[in-house]
Write a protein that holds these residues in place. Structure first.
Motif, PDB file in Angstrom:
ATOM      1  N   ARG A   1       0.853  -1.190   0.000  1.00 30.21           N
ATOM      2  CA  ARG A   1       0.000   0.000   0.000  1.00 30.21           C
ATOM      3  C   ARG A   1       0.884   1.234   0.000  1.00 30.21           C
ATOM      4  O   ARG A   1       1.754   1.385   0.870  1.00 30.21           O
TER       5      ARG A   1
ATOM      6  N   GLN B   1       1.251   4.820   0.974  1.00 28.44           N
ATOM      7  CA  GLN B   1       0.603   5.604   2.033  1.00 28.44           C
ATOM      8  C   GLN B   1       1.212   7.012   2.074  1.00 28.44           C
ATOM      9  O   GLN B   1       2.080   7.293   2.886  1.00 28.44           O
TER      10      GLN B   1
ATOM     11  N   VAL C   1      -2.788  -0.767  -3.091  1.00 29.37           N
ATOM     12  CA  VAL C   1      -3.699   0.376  -3.069  1.00 29.37           C
ATOM     13  C   VAL C   1      -2.884   1.647  -2.854  1.00 29.37           C
ATOM     14  O   VAL C   1      -1.818   1.610  -2.239  1.00 29.37           O
TER      15      VAL C   1
ATOM     16  N   GLY D   1      -3.450   4.512  -0.640  1.00 31.39           N
ATOM     17  CA  GLY D   1      -4.369   4.735   0.464  1.00 31.39           C
ATOM     18  C   GLY D   1      -3.871   5.778   1.434  1.00 31.39           C
ATOM     19  O   GLY D   1      -2.814   5.597   2.040  1.00 31.39           O
TER      20      GLY D   1
ATOM     21  N   TYR E   1     -12.256  -2.534   2.521  1.00 33.55           N
ATOM     22  CA  TYR E   1     -10.926  -2.511   3.121  1.00 33.55           C
ATOM     23  C   TYR E   1     -11.102  -2.285   4.624  1.00 33.55           C
ATOM     24  O   TYR E   1     -11.716  -1.299   5.037  1.00 33.55           O
TER      25      TYR E   1
END
Length: 452
Positions: free
Chosen positions: A158, A160, A187, A189, A283
């Motif tokens: 992910r 971030q 992702v 995110g 999620y």
């Protein structure tokens, strides 16, 4: 049901299944804080001996929070496949451990719909760290949003790109930096500072513009409260994944501002209006100790409450679930040893439950843990075929103020293990010169390629 044993000429007797599960747990500061942990190693061993002979039926009939009092318990119990359960209900916890360690993946998956979260927790308590790695490694759980995560031979991350003021230029700079190291296939995110509908929508639209312009095959998410995301979605904001933190009890979920009916509503809304293509579009994040911090643990140990989080998550067929294992602090996981154990436990329990499971391998600066503990856990979880980790600038989140895995860590773990990102994402990274033959390419670490 026998709840006592004799060990070293001393009789150990446990009040009930809840007490037995708590005493059989590996040492955790959270259990000690609430006064339910074993007093010493001898009592912990005695509890494990008794737990080994408890049947799965006895565990099902004694959930740690009564069915009548808790909607999470009802979700877990009502979702049990009775045909499968009837085949395994007479197994003991020791039998279940031996079955998992000796059986191939298909046989393990054939029984998991007959398990409750208390069973998953119980068998975890009888496993050593190597058992947890060995067993989890066998289980491959995939999920599809825009792309498919969890295929064997892959390790995802992910991206971030958090920012202390949600400055969009700062967010995008971090995003481009992370993407230039091949991070973000799980992702993109972001944890927002400002949880407003307008801010959530603005960031999601920016993410969608970037991935569309640069043809990046991934999914994006802003980790606002689920109600905020729902309102943004109703206004036409492109949302690939809907996020929410969840807990293992009704009390603690209410502390997060959620109920099962609200999650059901969010799921239905996403199914109708989501921006993503696949069937997995939720999620969830969890973490041992959250129920104690919200006074919703119901006198149960933090490992069992964590297992119940996964029982709840399973209802929504999520694309991503991850335990933010060392984030809450030393009150729940005191040191590196406890964080390592918890990370391996959570990952295994999520896998056994059937989830696409990741781990935020992290710690807070007031814990008795350090960078070496973090790296050790990341390497163990990579061996256990964890689906994904976090990718954070320099491993230091400037908004949430904790230490996690950095962009370079993801590249190193992939090279050490011979694993790659999700296939479509890897192909696009190779086209951009960021990756080459499974390792960092000529443009790696150069975010300016996204400014040209």
């Amino acid at each position: 049901m026998v709840l006592k044993t004799k060990l070293f000429n001393k009789i150990y007797e446990f009040k009930n299944i809840k007490d037995l599960l708590a005493k059989a747990n590996e040492e955790k500061s959270g259990d000690m804080l609430t006064g339910i942990a074993a007093e010493n190693t001898s009592e912990r061993v005695a509890a494990k001996l008794v737990l080994a002979d408890i049947t799965l039926a006895e565990l099902r009939n004694n959930p740690v929070v009564p069915y009548e009092q808790d909607e999470v318990t009802r979700i877990i119990q009502d979702s049990v496949n009775e045909t499968v359960y009837n085949k395994i209900k007479n197994m003991t916890v020791s039998d279940l451990r031996e079955f998992i360690l000796s059986s191939p993946e298909a046989e393990i998956k054939s029984i998991r719909d007959g398990l409750t979260s208390e069973m998953v927790s119980a068998v975890t308590k009888l496993m050593g760290n190597m058992d947890l790695v060995y067993a989890a490694r066998k289980i491959c759980n995939t999920a599809t949003c825009n792309t498919t995560i969890g295929e064997r031979g892959t390790l995802s991350a992910r991206l971030q790109p958090n920012h202390p003021t949600d400055d969009i230029k700062g967010i995008m700079a971090s995003l481009m930096d992370g993407m230039s190291y091949g991070v973000g296939d799980a992702v993109i995110g972001l944890n927002p500072v400002n949880d407003s509908i307008e801010n959530t929508a603005k960031i999601l639209k920016k993410f969608n513009e970037f991935t569309t312009e640069w043809k990046i095959p991934t999914q994006s998410c802003v980790l606002s409260h689920v109600t905020t995301q729902m309102e943004a979605l109703k206004k036409g904001t492109p949302i690939d994944l809907m996020f929410q933190s969840i807990a293992g009890s009704e009390i603690s979920n209410r502390g997060f501002g959620i109920t099962v009916s609200l999650l059901d509503e969010a799921y239905a809304l996403m199914k109708e209006k989501k921006n993503s293509k696949g069937n997995n579009f939720m999620y969830f994040e969890t973490g041992q100790g959250s129920e104690l911090s919200s006074e919703g643990h119901n006198g149960s140990d933090q490992l069992t409450m964590e297992a119940r989080c996964y029982g709840l998550a399973k209802r929504y067929n999520p694309f991503l679930v991850n335990t933010v294992v060392g984030f809450i602090g030393p009150e729940y996981l005191y040191n590196g040893s406890q964080v390592t154990r918890a990370g391996l436990e959570d990952h295994f329990m999520g896998k056994l439950t059937g989830l696409s499971m990741g781990v935020d391998v992290c710690y807070t600066n007031h814990m008795k843990a350090d960078q070496n503990d973090l790296e050790n856990l990341a390497m163990l979880l990579t061996s256990a075929n964890c689906n994904y980790f976090m990718g954070i600038p320099c491993g230091d989140d400037v908004m949430l103020m904790y230490q996690s895995t950095g962009y370079h860590d993801i590249a190193a773990l992939r090279e050490i293990s011979g694993k790659t990102p999700i296939k479509e994402f890897e192909k696009r990274m190779e086209e951009l010169g960021i990756l080459r033959d499974g390792t960092l390419g000529e443009n790696a670490g150069d975010p300016s390629i996204f400014l040209k």
